[in-house]
Motif scaffolding. Sequence first.
Motif, short mmCIF file in Angstrom:
data_model
loop_
_atom_site.label_atom_id
_atom_site.label_comp_id
_atom_site.label_asym_id
_atom_site.label_seq_id
_atom_site.Cartn_x
_atom_site.Cartn_y
_atom_site.Cartn_z
N UNK A 236 0.82 -1.21 0.00
CA UNK A 236 0.00 0.00 0.00
C UNK A 236 0.85 1.26 0.00
N UNK A 237 2.18 1.08 0.11
CA UNK A 237 3.09 2.22 0.03
C UNK A 237 3.43 2.84 1.38
N UNK A 238 3.15 2.15 2.46
CA UNK A 238 3.47 2.68 3.77
C UNK A 238 4.96 2.53 4.04
N UNK A 239 5.51 3.46 4.80
CA UNK A 239 6.93 3.40 5.13
C UNK A 239 7.17 2.37 6.24
N UNK A 240 8.43 2.04 6.46
CA UNK A 240 8.77 1.05 7.48
C UNK A 240 8.40 1.57 8.86
N UNK A 241 8.53 2.86 9.08
CA UNK A 241 8.13 3.45 10.37
C UNK A 241 6.63 3.26 10.61
N UNK A 242 5.83 3.53 9.58
CA UNK A 242 4.38 3.38 9.73
C UNK A 242 4.00 1.92 9.94
N UNK A 243 4.66 1.02 9.22
CA UNK A 243 4.39 -0.41 9.38
C UNK A 243 4.78 -0.85 10.79
N UNK A 244 5.87 -0.34 11.29
CA UNK A 244 6.32 -0.68 12.64
C UNK A 244 5.33 -0.20 13.69
N UNK A 245 4.74 0.96 13.48
CA UNK A 245 3.75 1.48 14.42
C UNK A 245 2.49 0.61 14.42
N UNK A 246 2.11 0.08 13.26
CA UNK A 246 0.89 -0.71 13.16
C UNK A 246 1.09 -2.17 13.55
N UNK A 247 2.32 -2.61 13.61
CA UNK A 247 2.60 -3.99 14.00
C UNK A 247 3.50 -4.00 15.22
#
Length: 152
Positions: A124-135
């Motif tokens: 979906x184009x999310x950055x690694x920081x955003x993915x880390x926050x959601x997981x």
Amino acid sequence: MEISSIIMIVGIVFVVLSLFFKDKSSKLEKELDDLSINIYQETNSLKRRIKTLEEELLVEPNFQVKSPNLSQKKQQDAMGSFQQVAAQVKAAQFYGAHSQNTPKANSKPINSILVSQVLALNGQGLSIDEISKRSTLSHAQIQTIIANGGIQ
């Protein structure tokens, strides 16, 4: 004696007798209050459990189930993405079973649901920081999943 005096005496007797009987309505009101408090407590407990499950599964609180009347194209897209996830899970299981001689990191293996979620969020184009926050995964784990394409 007159009829009115007899009726008055009977009324007084009934009033005196009513004072000796217990009031059952107060007992019923207390039971009703206890029941409503118990229902309120159980409802709050269920809400907390649902919130915990949503956080564990990383589901958005406003999650809504799509209607079963999907068009043919949407059904094919859904089946294709399901088959991709199933292939990734099979590859992860195959890789995990055949890579016993490779040294593993000190961390536990990552759940296949988290792997597919990381890949979907990356798609979906999310950055690694955003993915880390959601997981619950670290930046290194996310980078490893993305680099390996989901194969652990």
